[in-house]
Write an enzyme that holds these catalytic residues in place. Structure first.
Site, PDB file in Angstrom:
ATOM      1  N   SER A 128       1.037  -1.091  -0.114  1.00 54.62           N
ATOM      2  CA  SER A 128      -0.021  -0.146  -0.136  1.00 54.62           C
ATOM      3  C   SER A 128       0.913   1.127   0.205  1.00 54.62           C
ATOM      4  O   SER A 128       1.798   1.052   0.490  1.00 54.62           O
ATOM      5  CB  SER A 128      -0.831   0.017   1.202  1.00 54.62           C
ATOM      6  OG  SER A 128      -1.669   1.308   1.204  1.00 54.62           O
ATOM      7  N   LYS A 182      -4.426  -6.613   3.326  1.00 56.85           N
ATOM      8  CA  LYS A 182      -4.427  -5.504   2.481  1.00 56.85           C
ATOM      9  C   LYS A 182      -5.924  -5.305   2.074  1.00 56.85           C
ATOM     10  O   LYS A 182      -6.100  -3.954   1.816  1.00 56.85           O
ATOM     11  CB  LYS A 182      -3.458  -5.873   1.127  1.00 56.85           C
ATOM     12  CG  LYS A 182      -3.681  -4.971   0.061  1.00 56.85           C
ATOM     13  CD  LYS A 182      -3.004  -3.594   0.231  1.00 56.85           C
ATOM     14  CE  LYS A 182      -3.175  -2.329  -0.467  1.00 56.85           C
ATOM     15  NZ  LYS A 182      -3.649  -2.401  -1.760  1.00 56.85           N
ATOM     16  N   HIS A 185      -7.397  -3.482   4.732  1.00 60.95           N
ATOM     17  CA  HIS A 185      -6.845  -2.183   4.894  1.00 60.95           C
ATOM     18  C   HIS A 185      -7.498  -1.244   3.954  1.00 60.95           C
ATOM     19  O   HIS A 185      -7.917   0.089   4.089  1.00 60.95           O
ATOM     20  CB  HIS A 185      -5.388  -2.275   4.464  1.00 60.95           C
ATOM     21  CG  HIS A 185      -4.671  -0.947   4.045  1.00 60.95           C
ATOM     22  ND1 HIS A 185      -4.868  -0.358   2.819  1.00 60.95           N
ATOM     23  CD2 HIS A 185      -3.751   0.069   4.636  1.00 60.95           C
ATOM     24  CE1 HIS A 185      -4.553   0.904   2.571  1.00 60.95           C
ATOM     25  NE2 HIS A 185      -3.791   0.931   3.917  1.00 60.95           N
ATOM     26  N   ASN A 186      -7.634  -1.481   2.833  1.00 64.27           N
ATOM     27  CA  ASN A 186      -8.554  -0.876   1.745  1.00 64.27           C
ATOM     28  C   ASN A 186      -9.823  -0.675   2.120  1.00 64.27           C
ATOM     29  O   ASN A 186     -10.308   0.510   2.008  1.00 64.27           O
ATOM     30  CB  ASN A 186      -8.310  -1.625   0.240  1.00 64.27           C
ATOM     31  CG  ASN A 186      -7.142  -1.464  -0.549  1.00 64.27           C
ATOM     32  OD1 ASN A 186      -6.179  -1.107   0.404  1.00 64.27           O
ATOM     33  ND2 ASN A 186      -7.068  -1.488  -1.931  1.00 64.27           N
ATOM     34  N   GLU A 189      -9.944   1.952   4.414  1.00 60.96           N
ATOM     35  CA  GLU A 189      -9.395   3.275   3.746  1.00 60.96           C
ATOM     36  C   GLU A 189     -11.121   3.895   3.021  1.00 60.96           C
ATOM     37  O   GLU A 189     -11.085   5.073   3.322  1.00 60.96           O
ATOM     38  CB  GLU A 189      -8.532   2.969   2.612  1.00 60.96           C
ATOM     39  CG  GLU A 189      -8.032   4.141   1.690  1.00 60.96           C
ATOM     40  CD  GLU A 189      -7.404   3.500   0.493  1.00 60.96           C
ATOM     41  OE1 GLU A 189      -6.161   2.842   0.961  1.00 60.96           O
ATOM     42  OE2 GLU A 189      -7.752   3.553  -0.629  1.00 60.96           O
TER      43      GLU A 189
HETATM   44  P1  NDP Z   1      -1.121  -2.125 -14.019  1.00 65.08           P
HETATM   45  O1  NDP Z   1      -2.307  -2.711 -13.142  1.00 65.08           O
HETATM   46  O2  NDP Z   1      -1.728  -1.016 -15.119  1.00 65.08           O
HETATM   47  O3  NDP Z   1      -0.434  -3.533 -15.120  1.00 65.08           O
HETATM   48  C1  NDP Z   1       0.418  -3.085 -16.040  1.00 65.08           C
HETATM   49  C2  NDP Z   1       1.345  -4.120 -16.292  1.00 65.08           C
HETATM   50  O4  NDP Z   1       0.783  -5.320 -16.171  1.00 65.08           O
HETATM   51  C3  NDP Z   1       2.322  -3.773 -17.172  1.00 65.08           C
HETATM   52  O5  NDP Z   1       3.688  -4.187 -17.013  1.00 65.08           O
HETATM   53  C4  NDP Z   1       1.873  -4.847 -18.314  1.00 65.08           C
HETATM   54  O6  NDP Z   1       2.939  -5.161 -19.271  1.00 65.08           O
HETATM   55  C5  NDP Z   1       1.571  -5.922 -17.160  1.00 65.08           C
HETATM   56  N1  NDP Z   1       0.618  -7.028 -18.075  1.00 65.08           N
HETATM   57  C6  NDP Z   1      -0.662  -6.819 -18.157  1.00 65.08           C
HETATM   58  N2  NDP Z   1      -1.440  -7.924 -18.737  1.00 65.08           N
HETATM   59  C7  NDP Z   1      -0.169  -8.806 -18.811  1.00 65.08           C
HETATM   60  C8  NDP Z   1      -0.026 -10.123 -19.251  1.00 65.08           C
HETATM   61  N3  NDP Z   1      -0.934 -10.861 -19.867  1.00 65.08           N
HETATM   62  N4  NDP Z   1       1.172 -10.662 -19.133  1.00 65.08           N
HETATM   63  C9  NDP Z   1       2.412 -10.117 -18.544  1.00 65.08           C
HETATM   64  N5  NDP Z   1       2.219  -8.928 -18.269  1.00 65.08           N
HETATM   65  C10 NDP Z   1       1.078  -8.172 -18.370  1.00 65.08           C
HETATM   66  O7  NDP Z   1       0.230  -1.711 -13.427  1.00 65.08           O
HETATM   67  P2  NDP Z   1       0.377  -1.066 -11.947  1.00 65.08           P
HETATM   68  O8  NDP Z   1       1.651  -0.627 -11.687  1.00 65.08           O
HETATM   69  O9  NDP Z   1      -0.694   0.203 -11.721  1.00 65.08           O
HETATM   70  O10 NDP Z   1      -0.029  -1.837 -10.703  1.00 65.08           O
HETATM   71  C11 NDP Z   1       0.546  -3.046 -10.774  1.00 65.08           C
HETATM   72  C12 NDP Z   1      -0.325  -4.071  -9.663  1.00 65.08           C
HETATM   73  O11 NDP Z   1      -0.092  -3.224  -8.312  1.00 65.08           O
HETATM   74  C13 NDP Z   1      -1.660  -4.371  -9.956  1.00 65.08           C
HETATM   75  O12 NDP Z   1      -2.039  -5.334  -9.529  1.00 65.08           O
HETATM   76  C14 NDP Z   1      -2.376  -3.293  -8.915  1.00 65.08           C
HETATM   77  O13 NDP Z   1      -3.485  -3.608  -8.590  1.00 65.08           O
HETATM   78  C15 NDP Z   1      -1.288  -3.064  -7.850  1.00 65.08           C
HETATM   79  N6  NDP Z   1      -1.323  -2.078  -7.009  1.00 65.08           N
HETATM   80  C16 NDP Z   1      -1.571  -0.742  -7.647  1.00 65.08           C
HETATM   81  C17 NDP Z   1      -1.385   0.251  -6.864  1.00 65.08           C
HETATM   82  C18 NDP Z   1      -1.485   1.751  -7.568  1.00 65.08           C
HETATM   83  O14 NDP Z   1      -1.616   2.769  -6.743  1.00 65.08           O
HETATM   84  N7  NDP Z   1      -1.437   1.925  -8.974  1.00 65.08           N
HETATM   85  C19 NDP Z   1      -1.221   0.604  -5.287  1.00 65.08           C
HETATM   86  C20 NDP Z   1      -0.988  -0.952  -4.934  1.00 65.08           C
HETATM   87  C21 NDP Z   1      -0.859  -1.810  -5.802  1.00 65.08           C
HETATM   88  P3  NDP Z   1       2.868  -4.299 -20.624  1.00 65.08           P
HETATM   89  O15 NDP Z   1       3.763  -3.145 -20.298  1.00 65.08           O
HETATM   90  O16 NDP Z   1       3.721  -5.268 -21.593  1.00 65.08           O
HETATM   91  O17 NDP Z   1       1.547  -4.116 -21.038  1.00 65.08           O
END
Ligand code: NDP
Length: 476
Positions: A128, A182, A185-186, A189
């Site tokens: 988080s 987690k 936690h959300n 939130e």
């Molecule tokens: P996203 O959730 O937007 O995911 C994008 C990433 O996933 C890219 O690296 C993409 O690769 C990859 N991806 C998508 N589909 C596939 C696939 N089929 N095979 C391999 N790779 C894939 O990214 P975030 O950074 O926002 O979040 C990552 C994780 O963290 C998520 O689970 C999210 O819920 C969690 N999270 C996010 C927070 C936030 O504030 N954003 C906070 C806490 C947790 P490519 O570049 O090739 O498309």
């Protein structure tokens, strides 16, 4: 030199986590499905430390020292399974996969069981703090095997937020425990945000105060018991002026709150476990109500209010009442969330230390707050505490605000201002402390129409009355 840890999935979160590891001196293997993100990470942030970039998953895995630690930070759901499937044939027994995305805990339980069968550790990890936290120190909630934590834990603790020198990361419990915590936690939130929004609305409607004035009140509150990240950013947001119109920023935003789903998961699980998490539920439904456009359109100007025109006489007293009501409602929401953690811990055999959870939420995450110290202390006084509200610190601090809470909720009702979270929290407080609840009548009704039986207050046993016959009572 081989990398000490690897990160695959380099969107905002993974990229920042990888940078965080690198800044702490770890050699970090980095990989992303599309190589462009990997290249840009190294090009833009190579200065942060040592990255080992690979285009293929096989090269990426080969670049990590054994037992390997591979952090997956991709879109939750199918993509996580796809990456796990790709990793499995490349890994060796004893390697550790860390899923740091926002997985739903039943998925984590399923994945952990499967990977355990293959001799791999699977660590479902709550992270988080958003992108800022990932880079500068998040709150980290790792689950999985205790064995994996021995080598992984110190690295995660290293990159986590610190409060008074204490890491905001600790081992949570087996399989899905980390993602479960987690999730709660959300949920908390959501409740916290809704309560703050209601407090803002009360001050706006009751005092006719401007956003900027209310922002100053929040800034003042942030110096006391309510001190927290969410109160702090609220004070800031409320004082922000829209550059285009010159209006208060909050006044130009459409009043519809969206959600990505963790609140919904929390409420669904609360129902599954039968834990009354009313604060989280009301907060989740309040967002849904805000987005119920056809219903709101149908109701606006049609449903009668029969409400007074709110004219608060003593401004300072009212502000203090709202502050106390906010504090008390917040304690209820946390108390309920910790009940949910206790219930799940029991259900799944996780043995979660609730005081430690409050401790690792003190920094890095969205609900970080001074008041979490009090929760940790409460569970240190009694690790089996059955109700956080009943801890002496909280009976006292919430007790001091009960009259204020009643004044605020009743005035809001009389003046037609919706306070679902304030009101339901007070109802929970009165319900849980009641000598006797009208549930007796419900159980009687259930026996009447469904022969569902009842227990009596005056003797042990289970009974049924023959309602449609001669109304004799039989012991079951
Ligand atoms: P996203 O959730 O937007 O995911 C994008 C990433 O996933 C890219 O690296 C993409 O690769 C990859 N991806 C998508 N589909 C596939 C696939 N089929 N095979 C391999 N790779 C894939 O990214 P975030 O950074 O926002 O979040 C990552 C994780 O963290 C998520 O689970 C999210 O819920 C969690 N999270 C996010 C927070 C936030 O504030 N954003 C906070 C806490 C947790 P490519 O570049 O090739 O498309």
């Amino acid at each position: 030199a081989p990398a000490q840890i690897g990160v695959t999935g380099l969107a905002v979160m993974g990229r920042n986590l990888a940078r965080n590891f690198a800044r702490h001196g770890y050699t970090v293997a980095v990989h992303n499905r599309s190589f462009a993100k990997t290249e840009s990470l190294v090009a833009d942030h190579g200065d942060d430390g040592t990255f080992v970039a690979s285009e293929s998953m096989a090269d990426f895995v080969a670049s990590i020292e054994q037992p390997r630690k591979v952090v997956i930070m991709v879109k939750a759901g199918g993509p996580t399974d796809a990456v796990i499937d790709e990793l499995i044939p490349l890994l060796d027994e004893g390697d550790i996969i860390i899923d740091a995305g926002n997985a739903h805990f039943p998925d984590t339980r399923r994945r952990e069981e499967r990977l355990r069968g293959l001799g791999l550790h699977f660590v479902g990890t709550g992270v988080s703090g958003g992108e800022e936290g990932a880079l500068n120190g998040p709150s980290i909630m790792p689950g999985g095997s205790e064995e994996s934590y021995v080598t992984l834990g110190p690295i995660l603790e290293d990159i986590s937020a610190k409060v008074d020198g204490v890491p905001c990361c600790t081992y949570v419990g087996p399989d899905g425990a980390g993602h479960f915590v987690k999730m709660v936690h959300n949920g908390i939130e959501y409740a916290d945000m809704q309560l703050i929004a209601e407090a803002y609305d009360l001050l706006k409607q009751g005092l006719g105060a401007t956003a900027a004035e209310i922002g100053q009140i929040f800034a003042e509150w942030n110096t006391g018991d309510l001190e927290s990240f969410l109160i702090e950013i609220t004070a800031d947001l409320l004082q922000h002026v829209d550059a285009e119109t010159g209006s208060a920023f909050v006044d130009i935003i459409l009043d519809q709150a969206e959600q990505k789903g963790t609140g919904r998961w929390t409420v669904q699980n609360g129902l599954d476990l039968g834990v009354p998490i009313t604060g989280i539920a009301e907060a989740t439904f309040a967002r849904a109500l805000s987005g119920s456009t056809p219903q709101r359109t149908a109701a606006r100007g049609v449903l009668r209010a029969e409400a007074g025109t709110w004219a608060v006489e003593d401004r300072d007293a009212f502000i203090e009442d709202v502050r106390l009501a906010l504090y008390s409602s917040k304690v209820v929401a946390y108390s309920q969330g910790f009940d949910q953690i206790a219930a799940a811990s029991e259900e799944f055999g996780w043995n979660i230390d609730r005081g430690a959870m409050a401790r690792i939420w003190r920094g890095g995450c969205i609900i970080r707050a001074r008041f979490l110290n009090r929760i940790t202390e409460a569970y240190e006084r009694d690790e089996n505490l059955s109700l956080l509200l009943a801890d002496p610190h909280f009976t006292e601090s919430v007790g001091n605000g009960v009259s204020a809470w009643r004044r605020v909720v009743s005035s809001a009702a009389l003046n037609g201002v919706p306070t679902p979270a304030f009101s339901s929290s007070l109802a929970y407080y009165d319900g849980v402390r009641a000598e006797r609840l009208p549930a007796a009548l419900i159980q009687a009704q259930r026996d009447f129409f469904g022969a569902h039986t009842y227990q009596r207050v005056d003797k042990p046993g289970v009974f049924h009355t023959e309602w449609s016959l001669d109304r004799t009572e039989t012991a079951q």
